[in-house]
Design a protein around this motif. Structure first.
Motif, PDB file in Angstrom:
ATOM      1  N   ALA A   1       2.519   1.158   3.580  1.00 12.67           N
ATOM      2  CA  ALA A   1       2.161  -0.260   3.561  1.00 12.67           C
ATOM      3  C   ALA A   1       3.129  -1.098   4.378  1.00 12.67           C
ATOM      4  O   ALA A   1       4.315  -0.810   4.435  1.00 12.67           O
ATOM      5  CB  ALA A   1       2.154  -0.770   2.127  1.00 12.67           C
TER       6      ALA A   1
ATOM      7  N   PHE B   1      -6.852   3.189  -8.550  1.00 14.05           N
ATOM      8  CA  PHE B   1      -6.051   2.232  -7.804  1.00 14.05           C
ATOM      9  C   PHE B   1      -5.362   1.272  -8.761  1.00 14.05           C
ATOM     10  O   PHE B   1      -5.987   0.726  -9.670  1.00 14.05           O
ATOM     11  CB  PHE B   1      -6.917   1.438  -6.819  1.00 14.05           C
ATOM     12  CG  PHE B   1      -7.372   2.240  -5.636  1.00 14.05           C
ATOM     13  CD1 PHE B   1      -6.564   2.359  -4.516  1.00 14.05           C
ATOM     14  CD2 PHE B   1      -8.588   2.894  -5.656  1.00 14.05           C
ATOM     15  CE1 PHE B   1      -6.974   3.120  -3.437  1.00 14.05           C
ATOM     16  CE2 PHE B   1      -9.001   3.652  -4.576  1.00 14.05           C
ATOM     17  CZ  PHE B   1      -8.197   3.766  -3.460  1.00 14.05           C
TER      18      PHE B   1
ATOM     19  N   PHE C   1       0.853  -1.179   0.000  1.00 15.15           N
ATOM     20  CA  PHE C   1       0.000   0.000   0.000  1.00 15.15           C
ATOM     21  C   PHE C   1       0.889   1.229   0.000  1.00 15.15           C
ATOM     22  O   PHE C   1       1.636   1.425   0.919  1.00 15.15           O
ATOM     23  CB  PHE C   1      -0.885   0.031   1.233  1.00 15.15           C
ATOM     24  CG  PHE C   1      -1.464  -1.293   1.602  1.00 15.15           C
ATOM     25  CD1 PHE C   1      -1.233  -1.842   2.836  1.00 15.15           C
ATOM     26  CD2 PHE C   1      -2.260  -1.986   0.706  1.00 15.15           C
ATOM     27  CE1 PHE C   1      -1.785  -3.043   3.182  1.00 15.15           C
ATOM     28  CE2 PHE C   1      -2.812  -3.187   1.040  1.00 15.15           C
ATOM     29  CZ  PHE C   1      -2.583  -3.725   2.286  1.00 15.15           C
TER      30      PHE C   1
ATOM     31  N   THR D   1      -2.417   2.325  -4.514  1.00 12.88           N
ATOM     32  CA  THR D   1      -2.071   0.958  -4.882  1.00 12.88           C
ATOM     33  C   THR D   1      -2.655  -0.007  -3.864  1.00 12.88           C
ATOM     34  O   THR D   1      -2.985   0.361  -2.738  1.00 12.88           O
ATOM     35  CB  THR D   1      -0.550   0.766  -4.961  1.00 12.88           C
ATOM     36  OG1 THR D   1       0.027   0.919  -3.665  1.00 12.88           O
ATOM     37  CG2 THR D   1       0.082   1.764  -5.915  1.00 12.88           C
ATOM     38  N   TYR D   2      -2.783  -1.251  -4.270  1.00 15.56           N
ATOM     39  CA  TYR D   2      -3.326  -2.288  -3.405  1.00 15.56           C
ATOM     40  C   TYR D   2      -2.658  -3.599  -3.770  1.00 15.56           C
ATOM     41  O   TYR D   2      -2.033  -3.726  -4.830  1.00 15.56           O
ATOM     42  CB  TYR D   2      -4.845  -2.390  -3.572  1.00 15.56           C
ATOM     43  CG  TYR D   2      -5.273  -2.899  -4.932  1.00 15.56           C
ATOM     44  CD1 TYR D   2      -5.593  -4.243  -5.119  1.00 15.56           C
ATOM     45  CD2 TYR D   2      -5.338  -2.043  -6.031  1.00 15.56           C
ATOM     46  CE1 TYR D   2      -5.970  -4.715  -6.369  1.00 15.56           C
ATOM     47  CE2 TYR D   2      -5.713  -2.507  -7.272  1.00 15.56           C
ATOM     48  CZ  TYR D   2      -6.027  -3.842  -7.444  1.00 15.56           C
ATOM     49  OH  TYR D   2      -6.380  -4.311  -8.680  1.00 15.56           O
ATOM     50  N   ARG D   3      -2.828  -4.594  -2.881  1.00 16.22           N
ATOM     51  CA  ARG D   3      -2.206  -5.896  -3.128  1.00 16.22           C
ATOM     52  C   ARG D   3      -3.182  -6.899  -3.707  1.00 16.22           C
ATOM     53  O   ARG D   3      -2.913  -7.530  -4.721  1.00 16.22           O
ATOM     54  CB  ARG D   3      -1.619  -6.453  -1.832  1.00 16.22           C
ATOM     55  CG  ARG D   3      -0.980  -7.837  -1.997  1.00 16.22           C
ATOM     56  CD  ARG D   3      -0.268  -8.289  -0.735  1.00 16.22           C
ATOM     57  NE  ARG D   3       0.345  -9.586  -0.932  1.00 16.22           N
ATOM     58  CZ  ARG D   3      -0.215 -10.744  -0.568  1.00 16.22           C
ATOM     59  NH1 ARG D   3      -1.419 -10.740   0.006  1.00 16.22           N
ATOM     60  NH2 ARG D   3       0.402 -11.888  -0.779  1.00 16.22           N
TER      61      ARG D   3
ATOM     62  N   LYS E   1      -9.151  -4.672  -4.382  1.00 13.32           N
ATOM     63  CA  LYS E   1      -9.175  -3.317  -4.932  1.00 13.32           C
ATOM     64  C   LYS E   1     -10.239  -2.472  -4.247  1.00 13.32           C
ATOM     65  O   LYS E   1     -11.424  -2.796  -4.290  1.00 13.32           O
ATOM     66  CB  LYS E   1      -9.445  -3.366  -6.439  1.00 13.32           C
ATOM     67  CG  LYS E   1      -9.356  -1.999  -7.106  1.00 13.32           C
ATOM     68  CD  LYS E   1      -9.529  -2.119  -8.611  1.00 13.32           C
ATOM     69  CE  LYS E   1      -9.376  -0.757  -9.285  1.00 13.32           C
ATOM     70  NZ  LYS E   1      -9.490  -0.863 -10.754  1.00 13.32           N
ATOM     71  N   PRO E   2      -9.837  -1.374  -3.605  1.00 15.54           N
ATOM     72  CA  PRO E   2     -10.819  -0.488  -2.969  1.00 15.54           C
ATOM     73  C   PRO E   2     -11.550   0.339  -4.024  1.00 15.54           C
ATOM     74  O   PRO E   2     -11.088   0.478  -5.160  1.00 15.54           O
ATOM     75  CB  PRO E   2      -9.966   0.411  -2.071  1.00 15.54           C
ATOM     76  CG  PRO E   2      -8.593  -0.191  -2.093  1.00 15.54           C
ATOM     77  CD  PRO E   2      -8.468  -0.935  -3.369  1.00 15.54           C
TER      78      PRO E   2
ATOM     79  N   ARG F   1      -2.804  -2.198  -8.959  1.00 11.27           N
ATOM     80  CA  ARG F   1      -2.344  -3.347  -8.185  1.00 11.27           C
ATOM     81  C   ARG F   1      -0.817  -3.346  -8.139  1.00 11.27           C
ATOM     82  O   ARG F   1      -0.156  -3.248  -9.173  1.00 11.27           O
ATOM     83  CB  ARG F   1      -2.849  -4.654  -8.786  1.00 11.27           C
ATOM     84  CG  ARG F   1      -2.473  -5.877  -7.950  1.00 11.27           C
ATOM     85  CD  ARG F   1      -3.160  -7.146  -8.426  1.00 11.27           C
ATOM     86  NE  ARG F   1      -2.823  -8.258  -7.566  1.00 11.27           N
ATOM     87  CZ  ARG F   1      -1.781  -9.058  -7.777  1.00 11.27           C
ATOM     88  NH1 ARG F   1      -1.015  -8.892  -8.843  1.00 11.27           N
ATOM     89  NH2 ARG F   1      -1.523 -10.050  -6.940  1.00 11.27           N
TER      90      ARG F   1
ATOM     91  N   PHE G   1     -10.234  -0.063   3.261  1.00 15.37           N
ATOM     92  CA  PHE G   1      -9.141  -1.010   3.206  1.00 15.37           C
ATOM     93  C   PHE G   1      -9.161  -2.033   4.335  1.00 15.37           C
ATOM     94  O   PHE G   1      -8.681  -3.147   4.193  1.00 15.37           O
ATOM     95  CB  PHE G   1      -7.804  -0.259   3.244  1.00 15.37           C
ATOM     96  CG  PHE G   1      -7.793   0.924   2.344  1.00 15.37           C
ATOM     97  CD1 PHE G   1      -7.816   0.765   0.977  1.00 15.37           C
ATOM     98  CD2 PHE G   1      -7.799   2.211   2.859  1.00 15.37           C
ATOM     99  CE1 PHE G   1      -7.831   1.868   0.134  1.00 15.37           C
ATOM    100  CE2 PHE G   1      -7.808   3.312   2.025  1.00 15.37           C
ATOM    101  CZ  PHE G   1      -7.820   3.136   0.663  1.00 15.37           C
TER     102      PHE G   1
ATOM    103  N   SER H   1      -2.030   5.340  -1.510  1.00 16.27           N
ATOM    104  CA  SER H   1      -2.370   3.925  -1.524  1.00 16.27           C
ATOM    105  C   SER H   1      -3.187   3.503  -0.337  1.00 16.27           C
ATOM    106  O   SER H   1      -3.771   4.321   0.321  1.00 16.27           O
ATOM    107  CB  SER H   1      -1.106   3.126  -1.494  1.00 16.27           C
ATOM    108  OG  SER H   1      -0.694   3.001  -0.191  1.00 16.27           O
ATOM    109  N   SER H   2      -3.202   2.212  -0.041  1.00 19.02           N
ATOM    110  CA  SER H   2      -4.102   1.727   0.984  1.00 19.02           C
ATOM    111  C   SER H   2      -3.396   1.433   2.293  1.00 19.02           C
ATOM    112  O   SER H   2      -2.388   0.777   2.321  1.00 19.02           O
ATOM    113  CB  SER H   2      -4.803   0.478   0.488  1.00 19.02           C
ATOM    114  OG  SER H   2      -3.980  -0.276  -0.328  1.00 19.02           O
TER     115      SER H   2
END
Length: 297
Positions: free
Chosen positions: A75, A48, A1, A35-37, A40-41, A50, A171, A13-14
């Motif tokens: 993150a 966003f 994140f 960004t996220y892992r 997705k929010p 990945r 998140f 990011s998150s």
């Protein structure tokens, strides 16, 4: 994140703080990207992407294709217990990703790395930036090594943040939401009486990041916690009072009773450097809870 921003286009990011930071982009930050892992929010006006931080090639590719004014890295595998269960994954996400990120960003990009009060052993409390870190668990070790990697890079700032409090975000859930649910269900709430932190309202963190982004930091290391040193027990009692909940549901307990990974007993932070340097005022615990319960930040 990650939380990232660039001149006409911005990017965060998150993390537990991210949703409040995203709101600030609507007040003048320009475009904010996140960004996220894996999950997705969805937030209005925010794109966003990945970006799994355990995959070095993805980090190199992403920052090779995108240039930003500011990167706010929030993150991590944040649970000390989870870090002990899978230390290799924690090392890759918490430490190696930061090392790679610091080497990948162009010099003009400001990197703000969010660290933790748990880099200290908790033996004395009221820690200043000059105090020597001495983590007592693997989580703290990974965060400290990541700090060192970030600070080797010019145009980087490490912000050690105390325990954050907030409502749910897109998140994750929060400790405060967990307490609220148990209060509403009439279920007992065990809270530590022997661990002390300086809890910080997440909206204050968002404002602090705004200061770092829009001002010229004079140091590469800052502490930021709330103005009050409290135990989890005291924290819960204030929460119950402000929320009008039944405080008799709270059961004082010791951290040792639950068999958790070691944490420092008193990791409270002295935030004078940041507050004096930026003319920054933090919310009291009561103020923060009232804002949180009113949906303000």
């Amino acid at each position: 994140f990650l939380m990232i921003r660039r001149p006409p286009r911005s990017t965060p990011s998150s993390s537990s703080a991210a949703s409040d930071v995203y709101k600030r982009q609507q007040q003048g930050w320009g475009e904010v990207r996140g960004t996220y892992r894996s999950h997705k929010p969805e937030m209005d006006g925010v794109r966003f992407d990945r970006l799994p931080l355990e995959e070095p090639e993805r980090i190199l590719q992403y920052f090779g294709e995108n240039v930003f004014e500011t990167v706010i890295h929030s993150a991590a595998v944040t649970s000390p217990d989870d870090c002990e269960k899978d230390p290799e994954f924690a090392r890759r996400v918490n430490e190696e990703a930061v090392r790679l990120l610091a080497r990948s960003l162009p010099e003009h990009t400001l990197l703000v790395y969010i660290s933790t009060d748990l880099v200290f052993d908790g033996r004395k409390g009221n820690y200043r930036e000059e105090d020597e870190p001495n983590p007592v668990n693997f989580y703290g070790e990974t965060k400290l090594r990541a700090e060192e990697a970030a600070r080797l890079r010019p145009n980087s700032v490490v912000l050690r943040v105390a325990k954050l409090y907030s409502t749910e975000s897109p998140f994750s859930s929060s400790f405060e939401s967990w307490m609220r649910d148990r209060f509403e269900q009439g279920v007992e709430i065990p809270l530590f009486k022997d661990q002390y932190r300086t809890p910080l309202f997440v909206g204050d963190l968002a404002r602090a990041l705004d200061r770092l982004h829009t001002s010229q930091p004079r140091s590469d290391l800052y502490h930021l916690g709330g103005p009050e040193r409290v135990s989890r027990l005291e924290f819960g009692l204030v929460f119950s009072e402000i929320g009008g909940y039944d405080a008799s549901l709270i059961r004082p307990t010791s951290a040792s009773e639950l068999g958790l990974v070691a944490r420092g007993q008193d990791c409270s932070l002295d935030s004078s450097r940041f507050c004096d340097g930026f003319g920054f005022r933090r919310s009291s615990l009561e103020e923060g809870f009232r804002k949180m319960m009113a949906g303000e930040f």
